[in-house]
Design a protein around this motif. Structure first.
Motif, short mmCIF file in Angstrom:
data_model
loop_
_atom_site.label_atom_id
_atom_site.label_comp_id
_atom_site.label_asym_id
_atom_site.label_seq_id
_atom_site.Cartn_x
_atom_site.Cartn_y
_atom_site.Cartn_z
N ARG A 101 11.82 34.26 44.82
CA ARG A 101 12.51 33.52 43.76
C ARG A 101 13.72 34.29 43.24
O ARG A 101 14.79 33.71 43.03
CB ARG A 101 11.55 33.20 42.61
N TYR A 102 13.54 35.60 43.03
CA TYR A 102 14.66 36.40 42.55
C TYR A 102 15.78 36.48 43.59
O TYR A 102 16.96 36.44 43.25
CB TYR A 102 14.22 37.80 42.11
N ARG A 103 15.42 36.60 44.85
CA ARG A 103 16.43 36.66 45.91
C ARG A 103 17.28 35.38 45.91
O ARG A 103 18.50 35.43 46.03
CB ARG A 103 15.78 36.81 47.29
N ILE A 104 16.62 34.24 45.79
CA ILE A 104 17.32 32.96 45.77
C ILE A 104 18.28 32.91 44.59
O ILE A 104 19.44 32.51 44.73
CB ILE A 104 16.32 31.78 45.72
N ARG A 105 17.82 33.34 43.43
CA ARG A 105 18.66 33.29 42.24
C ARG A 105 19.81 34.28 42.31
O ARG A 105 20.92 33.98 41.87
CB ARG A 105 17.79 33.52 41.01
N PHE A 106 19.56 35.46 42.86
CA PHE A 106 20.65 36.43 43.00
C PHE A 106 21.63 36.01 44.09
O PHE A 106 22.83 36.27 43.97
CB PHE A 106 20.12 37.85 43.23
N ASP A 107 21.15 35.33 45.12
CA ASP A 107 22.05 34.78 46.14
C ASP A 107 22.97 33.74 45.49
O ASP A 107 24.17 33.70 45.78
CB ASP A 107 21.28 34.14 47.29
N GLU A 108 22.40 32.91 44.63
CA GLU A 108 23.20 31.90 43.92
C GLU A 108 24.23 32.59 43.03
O GLU A 108 25.41 32.20 43.00
CB GLU A 108 22.29 31.01 43.07
N LEU A 109 23.81 33.62 42.31
CA LEU A 109 24.73 34.37 41.45
C LEU A 109 25.86 34.98 42.26
O LEU A 109 27.03 34.92 41.88
CB LEU A 109 23.97 35.44 40.67
N GLU A 110 25.52 35.56 43.40
CA GLU A 110 26.54 36.17 44.25
C GLU A 110 27.54 35.13 44.77
O GLU A 110 28.74 35.40 44.84
CB GLU A 110 25.89 36.91 45.42
N LYS A 111 27.06 33.94 45.09
CA LYS A 111 27.96 32.87 45.53
C LYS A 111 28.91 32.47 44.41
O LYS A 111 30.11 32.25 44.64
CB LYS A 111 27.16 31.67 46.03
N ILE A 112 28.40 32.35 43.20
CA ILE A 112 29.24 32.00 42.06
C ILE A 112 30.28 33.10 41.82
O ILE A 112 31.46 32.83 41.60
CB ILE A 112 28.39 31.75 40.79
N LEU A 113 29.83 34.35 41.88
CA LEU A 113 30.74 35.48 41.70
C LEU A 113 31.80 35.51 42.80
O LEU A 113 32.98 35.72 42.53
CB LEU A 113 29.96 36.80 41.65
N SER A 114 31.40 35.26 44.02
CA SER A 114 32.37 35.24 45.13
C SER A 114 33.38 34.10 44.94
O SER A 114 34.56 34.27 45.25
CB SER A 114 31.64 35.09 46.46
N GLY A 115 32.91 32.98 44.41
CA GLY A 115 33.81 31.87 44.11
C GLY A 115 34.81 32.25 43.03
O GLY A 115 36.00 31.88 43.09
N TYR A 116 34.35 32.99 42.04
CA TYR A 116 35.23 33.45 40.96
C TYR A 116 36.28 34.42 41.52
O TYR A 116 37.46 34.33 41.19
CB TYR A 116 34.40 34.09 39.86
N ILE A 117 35.85 35.32 42.39
CA ILE A 117 36.78 36.26 43.03
C ILE A 117 37.81 35.49 43.85
O ILE A 117 39.01 35.78 43.79
CB ILE A 117 36.01 37.28 43.90
N LYS A 118 37.36 34.48 44.60
CA LYS A 118 38.28 33.66 45.40
C LYS A 118 39.29 32.97 44.49
O LYS A 118 40.49 32.91 44.80
CB LYS A 118 37.48 32.63 46.20
N TYR A 119 38.82 32.47 43.36
CA TYR A 119 39.72 31.84 42.39
C TYR A 119 40.76 32.84 41.88
O TYR A 119 41.95 32.54 41.84
CB TYR A 119 38.91 31.26 41.22
N LEU A 120 40.31 34.03 41.53
CA LEU A 120 41.24 35.05 41.03
C LEU A 120 42.28 35.41 42.08
O LEU A 120 43.46 35.61 41.77
CB LEU A 120 40.48 36.31 40.58
N ARG A 121 41.86 35.46 43.34
CA ARG A 121 42.78 35.78 44.43
C ARG A 121 43.81 34.66 44.64
O ARG A 121 44.91 34.92 45.15
CB ARG A 121 42.01 36.02 45.73
N SER A 122 43.45 33.45 44.26
CA SER A 122 44.36 32.31 44.46
C SER A 122 45.45 32.22 43.38
O SER A 122 46.41 31.48 43.55
CB SER A 122 43.57 31.00 44.47
N LEU A 123 45.28 32.97 42.30
CA LEU A 123 46.24 32.91 41.21
C LEU A 123 47.53 33.63 41.61
O LEU A 123 47.51 34.53 42.44
CB LEU A 123 45.64 33.55 39.94
N PRO A 124 48.64 33.25 41.00
CA PRO A 124 49.90 33.91 41.31
C PRO A 124 49.81 35.42 41.08
O PRO A 124 49.05 35.88 40.21
CB PRO A 124 50.90 33.29 40.31
N GLY A 125 50.58 36.18 41.83
CA GLY A 125 50.57 37.64 41.74
C GLY A 125 50.86 38.16 40.35
O GLY A 125 51.39 37.46 39.50
N ASP A 126 50.50 39.41 40.14
CA ASP A 126 50.65 40.02 38.83
C ASP A 126 52.01 40.60 38.65
O ASP A 126 52.54 41.47 39.00
CB ASP A 126 49.55 41.09 38.63
#
Length: 126
Positions: A101-126
């Motif tokens: 159960r914890y593995r499933i939940r942490f896998d979900e968390l990691e996917k959300i975090l990876s999505g957030y990282i992908k979003y940040l990478r898509s933003l215009p440069g600094d």
């Protein structure tokens, strides 16, 4: 999100989900044997707290590159936390079902975090 368009780290779905898991693991650690208080219990709590802390710290950074760096570190803390849960399983402190159960939940968390990282990478440069 506020009227100014700024979103606090506390509003991030990834931070909320990490907080939920962190609080559950704190309670789980209370059931471990007393001799694990300064060993496995402490490591489990520290690594799960680190996930939230890294997301929050990254959110406060000025550049997207820095935000991504801290989110990547949070992803490492997810792996570390799963490792500590495997240790807890190996020691007989949690069941196969709990670990699953914890593995499933942490896998979900990691996917959300990876999505957030992908979003940040898509933003215009600094």
């Amino acid at each position: 999100m506020s009227q100014t368009g700024y979103q606090s780290f506390e509003e991030l779905i990834v931070w909320k989900k990490a907080r939920e898991l962190k609080n559950e693991l704190f309670q789980l650690g209370k059931a471990f044997p007393p001799e694990e208080k300064y060993r496995l219990t402490d490591q489990l709590i520290r690594s799960s707290r680190s996930i939230n802390a890294q997301i929050a710290e990254g959110h406060g950074k000025r550049t997207n590159k820095d935000k991504i760096k801290y989110c990547t570190q949070a992803r490492g803390s997810i792996s570390e936390t799963i490792n500590h849960l495997i240790d807890a399983f190996d020691c007989g402190y949690i069941s196969t079902e709990q670990l699953k159960r914890y593995r499933i939940r942490f896998d979900e968390l990691e996917k959300i975090l990876s999505g957030y990282i992908k979003y940040l990478r898509s933003l215009p440069g600094d």
